[in-house]
Design an enzyme around this catalytic site. Structure first.
Site: not given
Ligand code: PCD
Ligand SMILES: [Cu+]
Length: 800
Positions: A236, A383-384, A753
């Site tokens: 990433q 996802r935060c 997120e």
């Molecule tokens: N106002 C607004 C905002 C936003 N958007 C869209 O929606 C999406 C998202 O964005 P954002 O919120 O800025 O975010 P990014 O930076 O691009 O991405 C990151 C995230 O992303 C989510 N989602 C998803 N999906 C998928 N299919 N796969 C994946 O792996 C994943 N991972 C997860 C996670 S865990 Mo961390 O890393 O834990 O911190 S953080 C995270 C992109 O396409 C854009 O362009 C729109 O349309 N409008």
């Molecule tokens: Cu976190």
């Protein structure tokens, strides 16, 4: 002739911001034509597999590799002893700690990396694993973080003994990592002492694991003739990896190329650098051929990047009307055996201090202690944005407890405490400046949509019948878009991001970004931003990310930062191009720039119909007819350092019915309203929200990483670890409001997120609500049927 209709038609044909354009990348994904790390094949490539520790804490007495090396097809077996001369047996972590690449004298968690076997194919490598003989001497194991700092606790990190100055603070014990505080302790304590009402709730945010479909892996290839190291890696943050690899190996950054090809999901799991990557790179350097290492599912779940494991206490002081006077939060953070949390350098507890939520809280204090235990390292933002999930959970749970104590409705107590629309930008007492928000409108819209009063009436009837129905409500504020370089860096590199846009003579575009898509659809949405800015149709705009040889330096994609930071860079780079285009247009039309106005895809001479140049005309001229003294070409780069984070928010409501005899829960309704400012692609946003809600459902209702007393991880396959499929996933209802970010060039905030962060406490809120009339104030996750059934039983609700 220009008509309004013609203008609209041209506008629509751009497929720009606001359009539900179909995802460009899906054409290759749905035909099985994606190109993932494991699809990379190179001539002469060998395959690696890892010898791992069966024990959670043990001394390594000896490692005998002879039998493994004797197996036909085996090329090498690397151990810490082989890495030591290169000084690569330990590596620095993002959190200022060090982590063993291959176990050096001791193992600290079950499945820790002990040796890397390299062979002609994966099967031979796997057979050779069994032939590596490792003699261990078991040591006492520390699993419970609450015991980590006691006198009896075994000391885990012998390499740190006596080193009481940690990366973030003084250490109070050999198993202590750091203490981190925000806010004003004394002032907060004083308010608590004098308060009319106080509540306190302990809660465990259990250890979980982000579970992308594609596991971690790499193909490392050292070309000894050209001195160039190329690593295909499911990362990433490819640019950061390149910097770290260069620092570790001594190779100049220009001799290291990191390529993130298609990524089968990241979810925070692919931010860090894992021992397998370093060991594979060393193997390729030693053997002079490409080496592929791809972990299996069990390795992924048990050793890479766990999330959460925060043991929290939330406390609120209020008056009898439920108006909050102070907030106190205490956290014990279990970081496992090495502190390899993926957070900006100065934030050992991530952005936990967003725990003041959507509320106008005068004073607060947050205290976090991180400790070592015999568990796998990680601490990623699943996802935060760096512990925002934990922060939202603690404040939302504690708000419910306060409401319950005062007998005030959950919606009403939130209404009374919201930061008001006219208070933005609003600086919280823990230091974030919330850029924009309209919490009241969002909440009322949700309550109306679901007929909240009707639901409460129904609940009363059900309760009278002895049935269990719960209504969960959460109003959250997130902090995403790390971040201003003045406050956020990774290993000293500021957390800006970048875009480079080139307009070709025929008016098509190639743009490259420092971020990297993992399924979010960046190839679709970045093009939409450029389309709207430059008046070139999305279909003619190609987006490329992930190759450090070609894309500008960026910090990568996680923490919903691509839109707030990379998206801003894209808009600003496009505006630089537009400014040059305007000069060229003025030259072509023989007028001053001031006489021009922009309309969709062209500059027009004000008040002179027909006198105009389209972006296509201008692009062509940029390569053969520019004003005297101007350099030809039409391209721009922007490195965007955001002035602030963005603060998306939402209001979520969930209705559950719980079967009294089995504890089985039915999520009858889930209504999610999100506000992410300007919406680039509504369809993609909806998809992102569905994905985030599903992952939230997984965490709240089933995912867990239980360890027994010996540090054995119970359940590291998808038979045990809950990954919801279409069958289990509830039906999601989505909605939105639009409150643009005032500082973002197009007003957009991150969104991906929010559904995860917001939904998890909503599920718990609903579960607890089903039992609230029985004075239950909190239930720890995961709310699986067995745990819920035990609760029902403990409350004496079972007939027999
Ligand atoms: N106002 C607004 C905002 C936003 N958007 C869209 O929606 C999406 C998202 O964005 P954002 O919120 O800025 O975010 P990014 O930076 O691009 O991405 C990151 C995230 O992303 C989510 N989602 C998803 N999906 C998928 N299919 N796969 C994946 O792996 C994943 N991972 C997860 C996670 S865990 Mo961390 O890393 O834990 O911190 S953080 C995270 C992109 O396409 C854009 O362009 C729109 O349309 N409008
Ligand atoms: Cu976190």
């Amino acid at each position: 002739m220009d008509t309004v209709a013609d203008k609209q038609k041209r506008e629509d044909s751009l497929n720009g911001v606001g359009c539900s354009r179909k995802r460009k990348e899906d054409a290759r994904f749905i035909q099985g034509k994606g190109n993932y790390t494991d699809d990379i094949k190179m001539p002469g490539m060998l395959f690696a597999d890892m010898v791992r520790s069966p024990y959670a804490h043990a001394r390594i007495i000896s490692i005998n590799t002879e039998k493994a090396l004797a197996l036909p097809g085996v090329h090498a077996v690397l151990t810490a002893a082989d890495l030591k001369p290169l000084n690569l047996h330990w590596m620095p972590t993002l959190a200022g700690d060090v982590q063993a690449v291959l176990a050096d004298e001791k193992v600290h968690f079950q499945y820790q990396e002990v040796a890397l076997v390299v062979a002609d194919d994966r099967y031979i490598a796997a057979d050779a694993i069994d032939l590596v003989e490792v003699e261990y001497e078991e040591l006492p194991v520390l699993v419970d973080p609450h015991k980590a700092m006691t006198a009896e606790a075994p000391i885990l990190r012998e390499d740190l003994v006596g080193k009481m100055e940690g990366a973030h603070s003084t250490r109070k014990h050999d198993n202590h990592i750091f203490n981190w505080q925000a806010g004003e302790k004394d002032a907060t304590d004083r308010v608590f002492d004098a308060a009319e009402v106080t509540v306190s709730q302990d809660m465990v945010y259990h250890r979980v694991h982000p579970c992308p479909l594609e596991t971690c892996g790499c193909v490392a290839s050292m070309d000894k003739i050209n001195g160039k190291l190329t690593v295909y890696l499911t990362s990433q943050a490819p640019h950061v990896v390149r910097t770290v690899v260069s620092m570790l190996s001594g190779l100049p950054e220009s001799s290291v190329r990191i390529v993130s090809p298609d990524i089968g999901g990241g979810f925070g799991n692919k931010v860090g650098i894992y021992p397998g990557y370093v060991a594979s790179i060393v193997a390729s350097i030693v053997l002079g051929v490409p080496v592929k290492w791809v972990e299996d599912r069990m390795e992924n779940i048990s050793t890479t990047a766990f999330a959460r494991d925060y043991h929290m206490r939330g406390e609120l002081a209020a008056d009898s009307n439920g108006i909050i006077k102070a907030l106190r939060v205490n956290v014990l953070a279990d970081h496992g055996a090495f502190d390899s949390c993926a957070d900006p350098s100065k934030f050992p507890a991530g952005f936990m201090h967003i725990c003041t939520g959507s509320y106008d809280i005068p004073v607060a204090h947050l205290n976090v202690d991180g400790v070592y235990t015999n568990k796998a390292p990680g601490g990623v933002s699943y996802r935060c944005s760096f512990r925002v999930t934990e922060a939202v959970y603690v404040i939302e749970r504690t708000m419910d407890v306060l409401a319950q104590k005062l007998g005030i409705d959950k919606a009403e107590i939130r209404r009374r405490n919201f930061v008001k629309k006219e208070q933005f930008p609003y600086t919280t007492c823990l230091g974030f400046e919330l850029d924009s928000g309209d919490y009241h409108t969002a909440l009322e819209k949700v309550l109306d949509a679901v007929d909240y009063k009707g639901l409460r009436r129904e609940q009363e009837e059900k309760r009278a019948n002895g049935e269990l129905m719960g209504i969960g409500l959460v109003t959250f504020t997130e902090v995403v878009g790390a971040g201003p370089s003045k406050s956020c860096d990774i290993l000293g590199v500021g957390m800006f991001d970048s875009a480079e846009i080139r307009v070709h003579p025929t008016g098509s575009v190639m743009a490259r970004m420092g971020t990297i898509t993992q399924g979010q659809g960046h190839q679709t949405t970045y093009a939409q931003i450029i389309a709207s800015e430059l008046g070139i149709t999305s279909d003619e705009i190609a987006i490329e990310e992930g190759d450090t040889d070609t894309s500008p330096y960026g910090l990568g994609t996680y923490g919903s930062r691509s839109t707030p930071v990379g998206g801003a860079a894209t808009a600003v780079a496009a505006r630089k191009i537009k400014a040059k285009a305007k000069k060229i247009a003025a030259h072509l039309l023989e007028v001053s720039e001031d006489d021009l106005e922009w309309e969709v895809d062209r500059f027009k001479v004000k008040g002179v119909p027909g006198q105009e140049k389209t972006m296509k005309d201008i692009a062509w001229a940029a390569y053969n007819n520019v004003p005297e003294g101007m350099e030809p070409g039409l391209e721009a780069v922007d490195y965007y350092d955001p002035p602030n984070f963005t603060f998306p928010f939402g209001a979520y409501l969930c209705v559950v019915d719980i079967d009294k005899d089995t504890g089985v829960t039915d999520i009858r309704r889930f209504y999610a309203l999100d506000d992410c400012g300007t919406r680039i692609n509504p369809m993609i946003i909806d998809g992102q929200i569905h994905g985030g809600l599903t992952e939230g459902y997984a965490v709240a209702m089933g995912q867990e990483m239980p360890y027994d007393e010996e540090g054995n991880l119970l359940g590291n396959t998808l038979m045990d670890y809950f990954l919801p499929t279409f069958v289990e996933t509830p039906k999601w209802e989505t909605d939105y409001t639009v409150t643009p970010s005032p500082h973002h060039p197009i007003g957009a905030k991150g969104v991906a997120e929010s559904p995860h962060v917001g939904s998890i406490p909503t599920f718990t809120s609903a579960m607890v609500d089903a039992f609230a009339h029985l004075d239950v104030t909190h239930m720890d996750m995961p709310h699986n049927a067995y745990r819920v059934w035990k609760q029902i039983k403990a409350l004496g609700l079972l007939d027999n």
